[in-house]
Motif scaffolding. Structure first.
Motif, PDB file in Angstrom:
ATOM      1  N   UNK A 108       1.134  -0.839  -0.148  1.00  0.00           N
ATOM      2  CA  UNK A 108       0.005  -0.071   0.136  1.00  0.00           C
ATOM      3  C   UNK A 108       0.687   0.767  -0.072  1.00  0.00           C
ATOM      4  N   UNK A 109       0.394   2.467  -0.560  1.00  0.00           N
ATOM      5  CA  UNK A 109       1.029   3.853   0.306  1.00  0.00           C
ATOM      6  C   UNK A 109       1.538   4.195   0.948  1.00  0.00           C
ATOM      7  N   UNK A 110       0.817   3.793   1.781  1.00  0.00           N
ATOM      8  CA  UNK A 110       0.727   3.748   3.456  1.00  0.00           C
ATOM      9  C   UNK A 110       2.463   3.067   4.017  1.00  0.00           C
ATOM     10  N   UNK A 111       2.375   1.869   3.884  1.00  0.00           N
ATOM     11  CA  UNK A 111       3.255   0.569   3.573  1.00  0.00           C
ATOM     12  C   UNK A 111       4.954   1.337   3.260  1.00  0.00           C
ATOM     13  N   UNK A 112       4.577   1.709   1.727  1.00  0.00           N
ATOM     14  CA  UNK A 112       5.925   2.566   1.630  1.00  0.00           C
ATOM     15  C   UNK A 112       5.853   3.214   1.958  1.00  0.00           C
ATOM     16  N   UNK A 113       5.055   4.170   2.155  1.00  0.00           N
ATOM     17  CA  UNK A 113       5.720   5.805   3.013  1.00  0.00           C
ATOM     18  C   UNK A 113       6.574   5.579   4.234  1.00  0.00           C
ATOM     19  N   UNK A 114       5.810   4.682   5.902  1.00  0.00           N
ATOM     20  CA  UNK A 114       6.496   4.223   6.462  1.00  0.00           C
ATOM     21  C   UNK A 114       8.059   3.203   6.061  1.00  0.00           C
ATOM     22  N   UNK A 115       7.819   2.753   5.239  1.00  0.00           N
ATOM     23  CA  UNK A 115       9.003   1.888   5.323  1.00  0.00           C
ATOM     24  C   UNK A 115      10.603   2.952   5.035  1.00  0.00           C
ATOM     25  N   UNK A 116      10.387   3.383   4.428  1.00  0.00           N
ATOM     26  CA  UNK A 116      11.295   4.769   3.511  1.00  0.00           C
ATOM     27  C   UNK A 116      11.677   5.499   4.981  1.00  0.00           C
TER      28      UNK A 116
END
Length: 469
Positions: free
Chosen positions: A370-378
């Motif tokens: 998800x977009x949220x997973x990408x942002x949090x992983x970054x």
């Protein structure tokens, strides 16, 4: 007449002189006054900092588009003529023209004198579009406009433009062409002789053409410079290239790894990178006293939720001096932007018109998370790589380590740790400019001060006002 050249800033801007604006200043007639304004060094107040100039030129990239348009609108409301140029207007000239009286598409050196002549006659054209210019015989950028002590203490020099690599997500080949153009080696060396000891090459790849780079670096050895620059992994796979760069004074390289996964690199057009060779390459660089700053991108179609930890642990294991982690960004004009738009995966087709790009990113729907997973992983990647334990585990000093690695490693990484807390994890996108100095600039200024003496500044005979000190 008076011309104000403005370098606008975004949350990702670094304290580096805008070499392109220095080149335009060098092309100004000597009877004209150049006012240089750096929005990062001294944030531009659209109520208080507007000046009674004849013409305003603003350099725009996608992440400074909102800020550039804001300043342009304020000047035009006062009846001033505004010209926009740079990589973003080149990609979306029709959009840029909505905020300016004139737009320069492509590189500006050959178009700027024509534009100035048209302006004097009151015949400014809406669009100036030309061929990609030769880099031979061009005047050196005026360095007297870059007076702020906040800039890192390296003199910026460019030797080439263009890139033959077809990376889907990159705008370099789109803006500067796929054919490489080089400044004559004699002209580069002549400019280097007028500068101080510390040099930063602004080229996208300092070793993209072995014959050209071989001549330049061989002849640079006698100049006793310390330099940093960007380089592809394809160039540093060969020991003779690494040895040549080290002997010419290379102390650090910014390297675009982009990904540690073979399939990702293949699909994005970054086929010159081979993850199986990363360790050998890093060992060669470190053995020759060259520090490494790795660049990685998250959000490719083949990236899964585990990619963040894998990538960070790779950087720690490879003992990278520093690392930069980016979320994949669909820049206008790139093949990536066109593909994601065709696939209806863009979440904001004009994301650059927002103010805080990190807060709203990613601007597309990833395939495997998800977009949220990408942002949090970054965010986790930045936090982990610059954690105290990771900073300690990455530190290594070898027999030929440069001063950047020996004296600079801890200060630079501590500063990056602060940046993560305030910018990446915090809510201060302009952390660099809101403090007294950029953290990276502070560290490099302090470390390099003994080596930066003896700089010679050219161009002081021309009229100048600098609004950034």
């Amino acid at each position: 007449m008076q011309v104000e050249l403005i370098a606008t800033a975004s949350e990702d801007s670094a304290f580096l002189p805008r070499l392109g604006l220095g080149t335009l200043a060098a092309l100004m007639p000597p009877e004209d006054e150049v006012i240089y304004t750096d929005d990062l060094v001294k944030p531009f107040d659209v109520e208080k900092d507007l000046k009674d100039v004849d013409l305003v030129g603003i350099s725009v990239d996608s992440k400074t588009a909102y800020r550039s348009y804001e300043i342009a609108a304020a000047y035009r409301a006062r009846g001033k003529k505004v010209v926009l140029g740079g990589i973003h207007p080149t990609a979306v000239p029709d959009e840029a023209l909505g905020f300016a009286d004139s737009v320069v598409v492509s590189e500006a050196e050959e178009l700027w004198p024509e534009l100035l002549a048209d302006f004097r006659r009151g015949e400014l054209k809406p669009i100036y579009r030309g061929r990609l210019p030769s880099l031979a015989g061009r005047p050196n950028a005026r360095r007297d406009i870059f007076r702020s002590k906040k800039y890192i203490p390296f003199q910026v020099v460019q030797t080439m433009r263009g890139c033959p690599y077809p990376c889907e997500f990159c705008s370099v080949s789109t803006a500067n062409g796929t054919t490489m153009r080089f400044r004559p080696v004699d002209e580069v060396l002549a400019e280097l002789r007028t500068l101080g000891k510390l040099i930063m090459f602004a080229d996208d790849n300092v070793m993209i053409h072995r014959k050209y780079s071989g001549e330049l670096f061989s002849r640079m050895a006698e100049l006793d410079k310390h330099w940093i620059g960007q380089c592809s992994l394809a160039a540093v796979k060969r020991i003779e290239n690494v040895r040549l760069m080290a002997e010419s004074g290379c102390k650090a390289l910014f390297i675009g790894f982009e990904s540690i996964d073979e399939e990702t690199l293949r699909l994005t057009g970054k086929r010159q990178n081979r993850p199986s060779q990363y360790r050998e390459v890093m060992d060669m660089l470190h053995d020759h006293g060259i520090s490494t700053w790795g660049s990685f991108v998250f959000g490719f179609d083949t990236d899964d939720p585990e990619v963040f930890e894998r990538t960070v642990e790779f950087g720690i294991e490879m003992k990278l001096t520093m690392a930069l982690y980016a979320m994949l960004t669909p820049y206008p004009g790139t093949r990536l932007y066109q593909r994601l738009k065709a696939e209806r995966r863009l979440t904001n087709e004009r994301w650059w018109l927002g103010q805080n790009h990190d807060a709203g990113s990613p601007y597309f729907v990833p395939k495997m998370m998800t977009r949220e997973t990408l942002h949090e992983g970054w965010q986790r990647a930045w936090k982990r790589f610059y954690s105290p334990s990771a900073i300690w585990n990455r530190w290594t000093v070898r027999a030929r380590s440069s001063w950047i690695q020996t004296l600079g490693y801890l200060p630079l990484n501590v500063m990056q740790n602060r940046l993560v807390k305030h910018k990446i994890l915090g809510k201060n996108p302009r952390f660099r400019s809101n403090g007294d100095f950029d953290p990276m600039s502070i560290a490099l200024q302090a470390l390099a001060q003994p080596m930066a003496t003896g700089d010679v500044v050219a161009g002081a005979g021309k009229s100048l006002r600098v609004i950034n000190e």
